[in-house]
Design a protein around this motif. Structure first.
Motif, PDB file in Angstrom:
ATOM      1  N   MET A 144       0.757  -1.223  -0.125  1.00  0.00           N
ATOM      2  CA  MET A 144       0.102   0.184  -0.086  1.00  0.00           C
ATOM      3  C   MET A 144       0.776   1.214   0.049  1.00  0.00           C
ATOM      4  O   MET A 144       1.761   1.319   0.453  1.00  0.00           O
ATOM      5  N   TYR A 145       0.497   2.214  -0.676  1.00  0.00           N
ATOM      6  CA  TYR A 145       1.491   3.452  -1.022  1.00  0.00           C
ATOM      7  C   TYR A 145       0.613   4.726  -0.666  1.00  0.00           C
ATOM      8  O   TYR A 145      -0.613   5.030  -1.260  1.00  0.00           O
ATOM      9  N   LEU A 146       0.960   5.606  -0.002  1.00  0.00           N
ATOM     10  CA  LEU A 146       0.616   7.106  -0.102  1.00  0.00           C
ATOM     11  C   LEU A 146       0.801   7.658  -1.540  1.00  0.00           C
ATOM     12  O   LEU A 146       1.848   7.280  -2.245  1.00  0.00           O
ATOM     13  N   THR A 147      -0.057   8.457  -2.031  1.00  0.00           N
ATOM     14  CA  THR A 147      -0.001   8.833  -3.372  1.00  0.00           C
ATOM     15  C   THR A 147      -0.105  10.480  -3.164  1.00  0.00           C
ATOM     16  O   THR A 147      -0.429  10.886  -2.072  1.00  0.00           O
ATOM     17  N   SER A 148       0.106  11.094  -4.231  1.00  0.00           N
ATOM     18  CA  SER A 148       0.136  12.517  -4.396  1.00  0.00           C
ATOM     19  C   SER A 148      -1.388  13.000  -4.819  1.00  0.00           C
ATOM     20  O   SER A 148      -1.540  14.320  -4.674  1.00  0.00           O
ATOM     21  N   ARG A 149      -2.323  12.138  -5.092  1.00  0.00           N
ATOM     22  CA  ARG A 149      -3.757  12.686  -5.188  1.00  0.00           C
ATOM     23  C   ARG A 149      -4.311  12.959  -3.845  1.00  0.00           C
ATOM     24  O   ARG A 149      -4.188  12.153  -2.628  1.00  0.00           O
ATOM     25  N   ARG A 150      -5.063  13.919  -3.597  1.00  0.00           N
ATOM     26  CA  ARG A 150      -5.742  14.442  -2.762  1.00  0.00           C
ATOM     27  C   ARG A 150      -7.463  13.976  -2.653  1.00  0.00           C
ATOM     28  O   ARG A 150      -8.125  14.116  -3.612  1.00  0.00           O
ATOM     29  N   CYS A 151      -7.690  13.599  -1.459  1.00  0.00           N
ATOM     30  CA  CYS A 151      -9.151  13.377  -1.271  1.00  0.00           C
ATOM     31  C   CYS A 151      -9.937  14.537  -1.214  1.00  0.00           C
ATOM     32  O   CYS A 151      -9.405  15.758  -1.025  1.00  0.00           O
ATOM     33  N   VAL A 152     -10.966  14.247  -1.382  1.00  0.00           N
ATOM     34  CA  VAL A 152     -12.368  15.558  -1.311  1.00  0.00           C
ATOM     35  C   VAL A 152     -12.187  15.808   0.122  1.00  0.00           C
ATOM     36  O   VAL A 152     -12.784  15.002   0.793  1.00  0.00           O
ATOM     37  N   PRO A 153     -11.939  16.747   0.696  1.00  0.00           N
ATOM     38  CA  PRO A 153     -11.943  17.239   2.031  1.00  0.00           C
ATOM     39  C   PRO A 153     -13.453  17.458   2.695  1.00  0.00           C
ATOM     40  O   PRO A 153     -14.570  17.730   1.895  1.00  0.00           O
ATOM     41  N   ALA A 154     -13.674  17.106   4.070  1.00  0.00           N
ATOM     42  CA  ALA A 154     -14.949  17.435   4.667  1.00  0.00           C
ATOM     43  C   ALA A 154     -14.566  17.848   5.869  1.00  0.00           C
ATOM     44  O   ALA A 154     -13.709  17.341   6.712  1.00  0.00           O
ATOM     45  N   GLY A 155     -14.826  19.174   6.425  1.00  0.00           N
ATOM     46  CA  GLY A 155     -14.610  19.705   7.682  1.00  0.00           C
ATOM     47  C   GLY A 155     -12.882  19.585   7.890  1.00  0.00           C
ATOM     48  O   GLY A 155     -12.209  20.018   7.064  1.00  0.00           O
TER      49      GLY A 155
END
Length: 267
Positions: A144-155
């Motif tokens: 499993m890897y951290l990516t440069s894609r950002r999740c859609v934030p919430a609060g």
């Protein structure tokens, strides 16, 4: 593949609760779906629920417990989320403070448990379709890897997408993607195929979670959204207390894999 019986899921949770199994859950209770765990304080739960709705590929929501209750009544009513996972990760203010096999001492009356879909279900379907999985053949946890894609934030919840990777021969990739797409509640179709640099991953041999796998000649890496994403988000959002499963150490439900197969349900 046989679905097993309801008792096999109960028996696996009983072994885990008794401390007789503390390792990864891949292969336990064959035929039964497993789930990722996120536990947060009630005053943060609504924002995290919004986060799941906005990021369904990484956080496909299966159940939310009542405030203070460790019992997931829809997925396994007799289970206890404090004791029935082999290993947990406990964060305080974004810092990892413990990796226990029981979180009873951390449980509070204001906590809410979230159970999210797990890729073990589509892995079951891939294996049933004759598509071998490298990490299973090599006897390791999926990388499993951290990516440069950002999740859609919430609060306050924001952070990077985490992906899991499974290599396949090029001719098998369309079928693997189609099989996984039948399980949208279990991460669904891949989010990326091919060059890991497009996700900001510099070295496939150095995963951020799990274990590296050997990629065979001509094989192509295929990436799926991963339920470890909330743990990466916790490092940025820094909730006062957050409890998660240790990667690969999932919650075993009483629900069969086939119950989450959209193709099966459409028949």
């Amino acid at each position: 593949m046989a679905l097993g019986t309801a008792e096999s899921a109960v028996a696996a949770r009983t072994r885990i609760r008794a401390g007789r199994h503390a390792g990864p859950t891949s292969g336990l209770a064959p035929g039964f779906a497993q789930a990722n765990l996120v536990v947060l304080a009630a005053d943060e739960a609504l924002d995290f629920l919004r986060f799941c709705v906005r990021n369904p590929r990484s956080c496909p929501l299966l159940e939310v417990t009542d405030i203070g209750s460790p019992h997931p009544v829809a997925l396994a009513a007799d289970a206890d989320l404090r004791t029935d996972l082999p290993r947990y990760r406990v964060f305080r203010d974004g810092e990892l403070v413990d990796e226990p096999t029981d979180v009873t001492r951390y449980w509070r009356e204001d906590l809410v448990g979230f159970l999210l879909g797990c890729s073990f279900t589509f892995e079951w379907a891939l294996a049933a379709a004759g598509l071998p999985l490298a990490h299973q053949a090599q006897g390791v946890n999926v990388p499993m890897y951290l990516t440069s894609r950002r999740c859609v934030p919430a609060g306050p919840f924001a952070g990077p997408l985490v992906v899991s990777m499974r290599p396949f021969a090029p001719e098998d990739i369309p079928r693997a993607a189609a099989v996984a797409a039948r399980f949208p509640a279990m991460h669904g179709a891949p989010v990326h195929i091919g060059d890991p640099a497009a996700l900001g991953i510099a070295d496939l041999s150095a995963p951020d979670f799990g274990d590296p796998v050997r990629i065979g000649p001509g094989e192509v890496p295929v990436f799926w959204a991963c339920g470890v994403t909330p743990q990466a988000v916790a490092l940025e959002s820094r909730p006062g207390l957050a409890i998660f499963h240790a990667p690969g150490h999932m919650f075993i439900t009483d629900r069969a894999h086939v119950e989450f197969d959209c193709q099966e349900q459409a028949l």
